[in-house]
Design a protein around this motif. Structure first.
Motif, PDB file in Angstrom:
ATOM      1  N   LEU A  58       0.836  -1.205   0.000  1.00  0.00           N
ATOM      2  CA  LEU A  58       0.000   0.000   0.000  1.00  0.00           C
ATOM      3  C   LEU A  58       0.863   1.244   0.000  1.00  0.00           C
ATOM      4  N   ASP A  79      -0.527  -1.041 -10.251  1.00  0.00           N
ATOM      5  CA  ASP A  79      -1.548  -1.976 -10.694  1.00  0.00           C
ATOM      6  C   ASP A  79      -1.126  -3.421 -10.444  1.00  0.00           C
ATOM      7  N   ARG A  81       0.771  -4.455  -8.023  1.00  0.00           N
ATOM      8  CA  ARG A  81       0.609  -4.713  -6.593  1.00  0.00           C
ATOM      9  C   ARG A  81      -0.859  -4.895  -6.244  1.00  0.00           C
ATOM     10  N   ALA A  82      -1.709  -4.064  -6.884  1.00  0.00           N
ATOM     11  CA  ALA A  82      -3.138  -4.194  -6.633  1.00  0.00           C
ATOM     12  C   ALA A  82      -3.596  -5.593  -7.045  1.00  0.00           C
ATOM     13  N   ALA A  83      -3.076  -6.074  -8.160  1.00  0.00           N
ATOM     14  CA  ALA A  83      -3.459  -7.407  -8.623  1.00  0.00           C
ATOM     15  C   ALA A  83      -2.991  -8.482  -7.639  1.00  0.00           C
ATOM     16  N   ARG A  85      -2.585  -8.059  -4.383  1.00  0.00           N
ATOM     17  CA  ARG A  85      -3.465  -7.975  -3.216  1.00  0.00           C
ATOM     18  C   ARG A  85      -4.782  -8.671  -3.499  1.00  0.00           C
ATOM     19  N   GLN A  86      -5.274  -8.395  -4.696  1.00  0.00           N
ATOM     20  CA  GLN A  86      -6.570  -8.933  -5.045  1.00  0.00           C
ATOM     21  C   GLN A  86      -6.521 -10.465  -5.040  1.00  0.00           C
ATOM     22  N   PHE A  91      -8.137  -7.876   3.926  1.00  0.00           N
ATOM     23  CA  PHE A  91      -7.824  -6.826   4.911  1.00  0.00           C
ATOM     24  C   PHE A  91      -8.935  -6.635   5.926  1.00  0.00           C
ATOM     25  N   LEU A  99     -17.120   1.010   2.197  1.00  0.00           N
ATOM     26  CA  LEU A  99     -17.532   2.123   1.329  1.00  0.00           C
ATOM     27  C   LEU A  99     -18.947   2.538   1.697  1.00  0.00           C
ATOM     28  N   LEU A 114     -13.973  -7.333  -8.323  1.00  0.00           N
ATOM     29  CA  LEU A 114     -12.679  -6.875  -8.830  1.00  0.00           C
ATOM     30  C   LEU A 114     -11.949  -8.028  -9.505  1.00  0.00           C
TER      31      LEU A 114
ATOM     32  N   ASP B 739     -12.541   6.398  -1.064  1.00  0.00           N
ATOM     33  CA  ASP B 739     -13.071   5.251  -1.796  1.00  0.00           C
ATOM     34  C   ASP B 739     -11.995   4.645  -2.685  1.00  0.00           C
ATOM     35  N   ILE B 742      -9.548   2.603  -0.667  1.00  0.00           N
ATOM     36  CA  ILE B 742     -10.058   1.293  -0.245  1.00  0.00           C
ATOM     37  C   ILE B 742     -10.098   0.331  -1.429  1.00  0.00           C
ATOM     38  N   LEU B 743     -10.600   0.840  -2.541  1.00  0.00           N
ATOM     39  CA  LEU B 743     -10.666  -0.025  -3.720  1.00  0.00           C
ATOM     40  C   LEU B 743      -9.269  -0.483  -4.125  1.00  0.00           C
ATOM     41  N   ARG B 744      -8.310   0.429  -3.999  1.00  0.00           N
ATOM     42  CA  ARG B 744      -6.926   0.089  -4.291  1.00  0.00           C
ATOM     43  C   ARG B 744      -6.447  -1.018  -3.360  1.00  0.00           C
ATOM     44  N   THR B 745      -6.760  -0.847  -2.064  1.00  0.00           N
ATOM     45  CA  THR B 745      -6.348  -1.822  -1.064  1.00  0.00           C
ATOM     46  C   THR B 745      -6.925  -3.203  -1.379  1.00  0.00           C
ATOM     47  N   LEU B 746      -8.168  -3.189  -1.862  1.00  0.00           N
ATOM     48  CA  LEU B 746      -8.809  -4.454  -2.179  1.00  0.00           C
ATOM     49  C   LEU B 746      -8.334  -5.013  -3.514  1.00  0.00           C
ATOM     50  N   GLY B 747      -7.414  -4.302  -4.145  1.00  0.00           N
ATOM     51  CA  GLY B 747      -6.825  -4.865  -5.352  1.00  0.00           C
ATOM     52  C   GLY B 747      -7.382  -4.335  -6.657  1.00  0.00           C
ATOM     53  N   ALA B 748      -8.079  -3.197  -6.611  1.00  0.00           N
ATOM     54  CA  ALA B 748      -8.614  -2.648  -7.857  1.00  0.00           C
ATOM     55  C   ALA B 748      -7.480  -2.055  -8.675  1.00  0.00           C
ATOM     56  N   SER B 749      -7.504  -2.274  -9.985  1.00  0.00           N
ATOM     57  CA  SER B 749      -6.489  -1.678 -10.841  1.00  0.00           C
ATOM     58  C   SER B 749      -6.917  -0.256 -11.201  1.00  0.00           C
ATOM     59  N   ARG B 750      -5.975   0.501 -11.711  1.00  0.00           N
ATOM     60  CA  ARG B 750      -6.266   1.859 -12.121  1.00  0.00           C
ATOM     61  C   ARG B 750      -7.382   1.875 -13.179  1.00  0.00           C
ATOM     62  N   PRO B 826      -2.400   4.444  -1.274  1.00  0.00           N
ATOM     63  CA  PRO B 826      -3.615   4.193  -0.485  1.00  0.00           C
ATOM     64  C   PRO B 826      -3.409   4.372   1.021  1.00  0.00           C
TER      65      PRO B 826
END
Lengths: 242, 834
Positions: A58, A79, A81-83, A85-86, A91, A99, A114, B739, B742-750, B826
Motif C-alpha cells: 500500500l 496496478d 501490486r493491486a493485482a 493484493r486482489q 484486509f 464504502l 474486482l 473510496d 479502499i478499492l486500491r487496497t482491495l486490489g482494484a487496478s487503475r 492508499p
C-alpha cells in the motif's frame, strides 16, 4: 514454490519532515510461512501499521523489498501490486473502511467483482450469513453498529479467498465485549480457511493467540518469539469456553 | 495591515493548493455572463442616444398616407423653421436596357431641396465617394444604396427603371439618415428627386405611399409651437413623429431584449451561486482546523473573521477582474452576432455595466460564501485537541437566510419587476427540481436493472449517495442542455417541418397594386409566359373609423398590437363564397347571391378578438374619404399557412364598388427562374412583386441571429452547470480519495477505478442530456402544436446530441476534476482521512 509466503527484506521507511528525515522503519527483515499466524506488536508510533502497509504494497519502502508468494513487490507497479493484493490478501482495518455508498452485500461483493468472479452476489450472501449478518445485506454501513460493520469487513476480507489476512487493530474501535466476539470470529475463520494471518495490535490478549510475535520498537525489529502450537490451541479453547 | 499581510499569505497558500479554483471559476463566470449582457445593452443604448438626432433626418416629421395640407408647411415657414418634403413608396426597380434584368422590390424615398435637415448621407462611391454630405439627387438622377446596387448590379453610370421613369445612377449610398428602427434586414433603398415622382406614375391607391413634411428648428422653442399647431389640426392617417416619440419604441424593444438576455444570464448566475455555496462549504470544512489553531494561538473571533473576510474580498476582486475581461471579449462577440440589429455603429462600452458585473460577483461571494464562513469565528480552540468535535452549526441558519436574500436581490435587480422575477425563479427552480426528481427516479429505476459489473454499480452508487447534489447537478446541466438543444436542433427541425408542410402548390409570388384595367391582360400574360393560372382578388385599403356609430378611439386599446392594428389601414375585399382555407366559426356567411353592404362583413376571428368586435357590431370603414358601413355577420378562422391571399374583412360583392380598388394576385412561379419578372415590370411598372422565398429567407435570418445571440448567452448557463459539477466533485474529493484508497487496497487496478468514475460521470451527463432532450422535445411539441401548426416528430438527433453531448461534457469535466484521486498511495490517504 518458496517455503515462505511473506518475506520482508531489509525494509526501511524514511519520511522527510521539514529538514530532518525521520526513520519510521529501520532495516526490518523476517519471513512468514504459509498458515502461520503472526502478531506484530509495539508501542504507538513504533511503525506497526507502516510495516503492514509495506507488506501489502500500500506504500513504497525507502529501501528493501517485500516478497509475496515469490514475487517481489518492488518489481511491480501500482496496478501489479493491486493485482497481487486482489489475488492474495484480505484486509481488516481498525476503522472498518467500508464504502459508505455501498450496501453490506455490495461491500462484500467488491473483491469478488474486482476479480471478475461470476457468482459474486451469491457468494457474498453466503459470507454475510457466515458472519451472522444474513438479514443485514441491504443495509448501508451507517445503518450498522460498529461490531456489525467489522463483521462485514471480515466477510469482505475472506470473500476473495485470500492466502493472507492482514488485520490492523481489528478490535481497536470496538467495546471490549464486541471486540472479543470479533476476534473470535476472525480467528475461527482464519483457522477454517488455513489463512496466513498478519495481525497488528497492541492488545496483549489478541497477540497471545497468535503462534508468533514480532515486536517493534522505534522502527526496529526487537523480538521474534514463537509459541508451541498446542499452547495456542489450548488458549483458543479457553477463550471459546468463556 | 498585519491582517492583510497574513490574509494574503493564507490566500496564496490556498490558491497553490487548488482550494479556490471552483470559487474563482464560479465568480468569473457569473461576472462574465452578467457583464456581457450589460455591456452589450449599454453600448446599444449609448448608440441610440448618439444617433437619435440623426434618426429622422429632421427634428420633427409629419407623415400621412395622403398629401399633407399646405397649411402645415406655411405655418412651419411662418415660424421660421427649416422645411423639406419627401414621399416614400415602394417600387420594383431594375436596370434599364438589360434583357435579363433583375427587378427588385425597393423602398423609394423622393426628397426635395434641403434634405436631410439633420444628419448626413455617407457615400460608398460616386459623388464624393467615401465622403459624407448633404444634397439630393438632381432631376433624372438616382442614388441607390449598397444593397440595391448589389441586387440589381447597378454601378455609378448605370440607368435604372423606376415605374415609367428611367433614371441615371450617380451615387451609391452607404448610409443615410433614416429611422433605423429595429430592422434586422433592411430592404434595398433608393433616393430620387421629388420632382421625378410624377414621371414614374407610381402613386396609385394601392401603393402605400407616405407623404412627409420634415422640419428642423433654427431657434429653440419654435419646434414646440409648430408641434402644438399640428397637433390641434391633425387628421386621420397623419402622424407627428419626433426623435422623442420614436425612441420609446426602440427603447422598449431594446429593454425587452435586454431583460430577456439578462434573465438568461441570471440563470448562469444562480447556478454559479450554487457552485459558490458548495465551494464555500468545502472551504469551511477544510479551514475549521486553521481557525481553531489561530484561536488556540490567541486570535480573537473577530480577528479570525476579519482574516477570512479580507481573503475573500481580495479573491473576489481578482475573480471579478478576470470575469470583466471575459465579459468585454464576449460582448464583442455578441455585438457581432447581433450586428445592425439596433444601431449601425456601437460606441465603446461604458463603465456602468462593469460596476453592475462587479457588484454581482461580490454579491455572490459575500451572500453565499461569507455567511457560512462566519462559523469559523465560532470554532472552539478545543478542536485542536479533539478532532471529533462537531463543526460549528450556529450560523447555518443565518447562512441559508443570507443565501435566500441574496438570490432575491439578484433576481429582483435583473428582472426589475416582481412578476418577471417570480416567474424566473419559479421557472428555474421548477426545472431544476423537476429534473432532479426525474433524475432521482431514473437512478432508482436503474438500480433495479439486473446489471453486473463493479464500475456500473459503483458509479451509480456514487450518484445515489448524494441524491441532493446529484439531482442539483443533473438539473443544472439539463437546464443548459435544454436551452441549447431547443435553439439548435429543435429550432431547425421546426422550421424544416413547417416548410415541408407548406402545400406544394402554395403560391411563392404575390403581385400587388394591380390596377383593375390590368387584371385581364396580366392574367393572360402570366398564363402565356409562365403557364400559371393566377388568382386575382380585389383589394380596397380602408381604415376602421367607427364601431356601432361612434368614432373609434384607438387609445382605448391597452394592447399596443391592438392599437397598431386599429390605426393601420385594413385590406378589405369581397367574395360571394367562403374562400378556401377559411372556416366560419361564428355567425353565418351570406348566401351566394347576396350583394351590397347589407349582407354584412365576415371578420377574421383573431382580429375580431384583438379589437373586441362581436358578431352584430356595425363597422364603418373609410377609404379615401368614401365610407361604407355594415354589420359583422360572421367570424372566420383562416389558415394563414396556406400562403393564399386572405383578408381580415370580407364584404359581399357590390358593397365596395364605389371605393378605389386594386387587385392582388398569388401564384406559383417556377423556382430559380426570375427572368419573367423583369418582363412583367416592363409591361406594368406599377405592379409590385413580392417573393415569398425571399421573405422567408429574411425571417429565417432574423430568427437565426436572435437564436445565435440567445444561444451564446445560454452557453454561460451550460458552463455554469459544469462549474457546479466541478464544485460538487471538489466538495466530495475527500470521499472520492477515500473510496479510491479502499478499492486500491482491495486490489482494484487503475483501469477499474477509472471505469467506475467514467460510469459515474457518463451516467450523470447522460441523464442530464436525456432530460434536456426530453424537455427540448416537449417544448418543440408545444411550439409545433400551438405556434407552427405542424406535425412534429421529435428528431432522434436531439436525443443523440443531448445524451452523447451531455455524457461527454460531464465526462471530460469530471475526469479532469478527479484525476488526482487515482495517484495517491492508499495507505497515506486512509491514515489521513480515517
Amino acid at each position: 514454490m518458496p517455503s515462505f509466503l511473506v518475506r520482508a527484506i531489509s525494509l526501511s521507511k524514511v519520511v522527510q519532515s521539514g529538514d530532518a528525515p525521520i526513520s519510521i522503519l529501520d532495516d526490518v527483515s523476517f519471513d512468514v510461512a504459509a498458515r502461520e499466524s503472526v502478531a506484530i506488536v509495539g508501542a504507538s508510533g513504533s511503525g506497526k501499521t507502516t510495516l503492514l502497509g509495506l507488506l501489502a504494497g500500500l506504500d513504497d519502502p525507502t529501501s528493501g523489498d517485500v516478497v509475496l508468494d515469490g514475487v517481489g513487490l518492488a518489481s511491480l507497479d501500482q496496478d501489479g501490486r493491486a493485482a497481487m493484493r486482489q489475488r492474495l490478501v484480505g484486509f481488516v482495518f481498525q476503522s472498518f473502511q467500508l464504502l459508505p455508498a455501498l450496501t453490506a452485500l455490495e461491500n462484500v461483493m467488491l473483491p469478488l467483482e474486482l476479480a471478475g468472479a461470476a457468482n459474486a452476489a451469491q457468494s457474498a450472501r453466503d459470507w454475510l450469513a457466515r458472519v451472522g449478518l444474513a438479514r443485514r445485506t441491504t443495509h448501508y454501513p451507517r445503518q450498522l453498529s460498529g461490531g456489525e460493520q467489522q463483521r462485514v469487513a471480515i466477510a469482505r476480507a475472506f470473500a476473495g479467498d485470500p492466502k493472507i489476512l492482514m488485520a490492523d487493530e481489528p478490535t481497536g474501535n470496538l467495546d471490549a465485549a464486541t471486540g472479543v466476539e470479533i476476534a473470535e470470529l476472525m480467528f475461527r475463520l482464519n483457522r477454517e480457511h488455513g489463512t496466513t494471518l498478519l495481525l497488528v495490535t497492541h492488545d496483549a490478549n489478541l497477540a497471545a493467540r497468535c503462534e508468533r510475535r514480532l515486536s517493534l520498537a522505534a522502527g526496529r525489529l526487537v523480538g521474534d518469539e514463537r509459541r508451541a502450537a498446542a499452547h495456542v490451541v489450548a488458549d483458543v479453547r479457553h477463550v471459546a469456553a468463556k | 495591515m498585519n491582517t492583510l499581510r497574513l490574509a494574503l499569505r493564507l490566500l496564496a497558500r490556498d490558491f497553490r493548493a487548488g482550494e479556490l479554483r471552483v470559487l474563482i471559476a464560479a465568480i468569473v463566470l457569473a461576472v462574465a455572463s452578467v457583464g456581457t449582457v450589460a455591456f452589450f445593452a449599454d453600448r446599444v443604448k449609448q448608440g441610440l442616444v448618439l444617433q437619435s438626432n440623426k434618426l429622422l433626418g429632421a427634428d420633427l416629421m409629419v407623415s400621412a398616407d395622403h398629401p399633407l395640407p399646405a397649411s402645415y408647411t406655411d405655418e412651419a415657414k411662418r415660424l421660421g423653421l427649416a422645411t423639406s418634403h419627401a414621399i416614400r413608396f415602394n417600387s420594383m426597380v431594375a436596370l434599364a436596357h438589360a434583357t435579363d434584368a433583375n427587378a427588385v422590390l425597393t423602398d423609394v424615398k423622393a426628397v426635395a431641396a434641403g434634405y436631410p435637415l439633420r444628419g448626413t448621407i455617407t457615400f460608398a462611391s460616386g459623388r464624393q465617394a467615401k465622403r459624407t454630405g448633404g444634397g439630393i439627387p438632381g432631376r433624372g438622377e438616382a442614388w441607390v444604396d449598397t444593397r440595391l446596387a448589389d441586387r440589381i448590379g447597378a454601378k455609378v453610370g448605370s440607368s435604372i427603371e423606376v415605374g415609367d421613369a428611367t433614371l441615371a445612377v450617380t451615387a451609391i449610398v452607404a448610409r443615410e439618415p433614416e429611422v433605423a428602427g429595429l430592422t434586422f434586414a433592411p430592404g434595398p433603398k433608393l433616393l430620387v428627386n421629388l420632382a421625378d415622382v410624377p414621371a414614374t406614375n407610381l402613386l396609385t391607391p394601392g401603393n402605400r405611399a407616405t407623404w412627409r413634411l420634415l422640419v428642423a428648428e433654427r431657434e429653440p422653442g419654435e419646434l414646440q409651437r409648430f408641434r402644438t399647431f399640428v397637433s390641434s389640426r391633425i387628421a386621420r392617417g397623419e402622424r407627428v413623429e419626433s426623435v422623442r416619440d420614436l425612441r420609446p419604441e426602440v427603447r422598449q424593444t431594446l429593454e425587452r431584449a435586454e431583460r430577456f438576455l439578462g434573465l438568461a444570464a441570471l440563470v448562469a448566475v444562480l447556478l454559479a451561486a450554487a457552485a459558490v455555496a458548495l465551494a464555500a462549504s468545502r472551504y469551511l470544512r477544510r479551514h475549521v482546523d486553521t481557525a481553531a489553531m489561530l484561536r488556540c494561538f490567541g486570535a480573537r473571533g473577530s480577528h479570525t473573521l476579519a482574516l477570512f473576510v479580507t481573503q475573500f474580498a481580495v479573491l473576489g476582486l481578482i475573480a471579478c477582474a478576470i470575469g470583466l475581461v471575459g465579459a468585454l471579449l464576449a460582448q464583442q462577440a455578441l455585438a457581432a452576432l447581433m450586428s445592425g440589429a439596433f444601431v449601425a455603429t456601437l460606441p465603446a462600452p461604458g463603465i456602468e455595466p462593469a460596476l453592475v458585473a462587479i457588484a454581482t460577483g461580490l454579491l455572490l461571494l459575500f451572500g453565499f460564501a461569507l455567511p457560512p464562513l462566519a462559523a469559523l469565528a465560532h470554532v472552539t480552540p478545543l478542536r485542536v485537541l479533539r478532532r471529533d468535535l462537531p463543526m460549528p452549526r450556529r450560523s447555518a441558519l443565518f447562512a441559508y437566510a443570507a443565501g435566500v436574500v441574496t438570490i432575491g436581490v439578484l433576481v429582483a435587480w435583473q428582472a426589475r419587476e416582481a412578476q418577471a422575477a417570480l416567474i424566473m425563479l419559479g421557472g428555474v427552480g421548477g426545472v431544476v427540481v423537476a429534473s432532479g426528481l426525474v433524475a432521482w427516479l431514473l437512478l432508482t429505476a436503474l438500480k433495479r436493472l439486473p446489471v453486473r459489473g463493479l464500475s456500473w454499480r459503483y458509479g451509480l452508487a456514487n450518484l445515489r449517495r448524494r441524491p441532493l447534489a446529484s439531482s442539483l447537478q443533473i438539473g443544472a446541466l439539463a437546464l443548459g442542455l435544454t436551452a441549447l438543444l431547443l435553439l439548435t436542433v429543435v429550432r431547425g427541425d421546426l422550421l424544416r417541418n413547417w416548410r415541408a408542410n407548406l402545400p406544394p402548390d402554395a403560391p411563392n409570388e404575390f403581385l400587388v397594386n394591380v390596377l383593375p384595367d390590368q387584371v385581364d391582360d396580366a392574367r393572360t400574360w402570366l398564363h402565356s409566359t409562365l403557364s400559371v393560372d393566377a388568382e386575382f382578388k380585389p383589394m380596397v385599403r380602408g381604415r376602421l373609423v367607427e364601431v356601432n356609430g361612434s368614432a373609434l378611439d384607438t387609445a382605448r386599446y391597452e394592447d399596443p398590437r391592438a392599437r397598431r392594428l386599429a390605426e393601420r389601414e385594413f385590406n378589405l375585399s369581397w367574395a360571394s363564397e367562403v374562400p378556401p382555407g377559411n372556416r366560419v366559426v361564428k355567425g353565418r356567411y351570406w348566401p351566394l347571391d347576396a350583394r351590397g353592404a347589407d349582407a354584412g362583413i365576415s371578420l377574421e376571428e383573431g382580429i375580431a378578438n384583438t379589437l373586441h368586435v362581436k358578431v352584430g357590431d356595425r363597422l364603418t370603414f373609410d377609404a379615401g374619404g368614401l365610407r361604407v358601413t355594415a354589420p359583422v355577420t360572421s367570424l372566420r378562422k383562416v389558415d394563414w399557412d396556406s400562403f393564399r391571399v386572405n383578408f381580415f374583412a370580407l364584404f359581399a360583392p357590390g358593397a365596395l364598388d364605389r371605393l378605389p380598388t386594386t387587385y392582388v394576385a398569388a401564384f406559383r412561379a417556377p423556382e430559380g427562374n426570375t427572368a419573367w419578372l423583369s418582363g412583367l415590370v416592363k409591361r406594368y411598372p406599377n405592379i409590385l412583386a413580392i417573393d415569398v422565398a425571399e421573405i422567408l429567407g429574411e425571417i429565417e435570418s432574423i430568427l437565426d441571429r436572435v437564436a445565435r445571440a440567445v444561444q451564446f448567452v445560454f452557453l454561460f448557463t451550460l458552463a455554469a452547470g459544469l462549474v457546479v459539477l466541478q464544485a460538487a466533485i471538489a466538495s466530495t474529493q475527500d470521499e472520492r480519495r477515500y473510496d479510491a484508497a479502499i478499492l486500491r487496497t482491495l486490489g482494484a487496478s487503475r483501469r477499474q477505478l477509472t471505469a467506475a468514475q467514467v460510469a459515474e460521470f457518463a451516467l450523470l451527463g447522460a441523464v442530464a442530456g436525456l432530460l434536456g432532450a426530453a424537455a427540448a422535445t416537449a417544448i418543440g411539441y408545444g411550439l409545433a402544436d400551438r405556434v407552427f401548426n405542424v406535425p412534429f416528430a421529435g428528431s432522434p438527433y436531439v436525443w443523440l446530441y443531448g445524451i452523447v453531448g451531455g455524457a461527454l461534457a460531464v465526462l471530460i469535466a469530471g475526469t479532469l476534476g478527479t484525476r488526482q484521486t487515482l495517484r495517491e498511495a492508499p495507505l497515506r490517504v486512509l491514515r489521513q482521512l480515517a
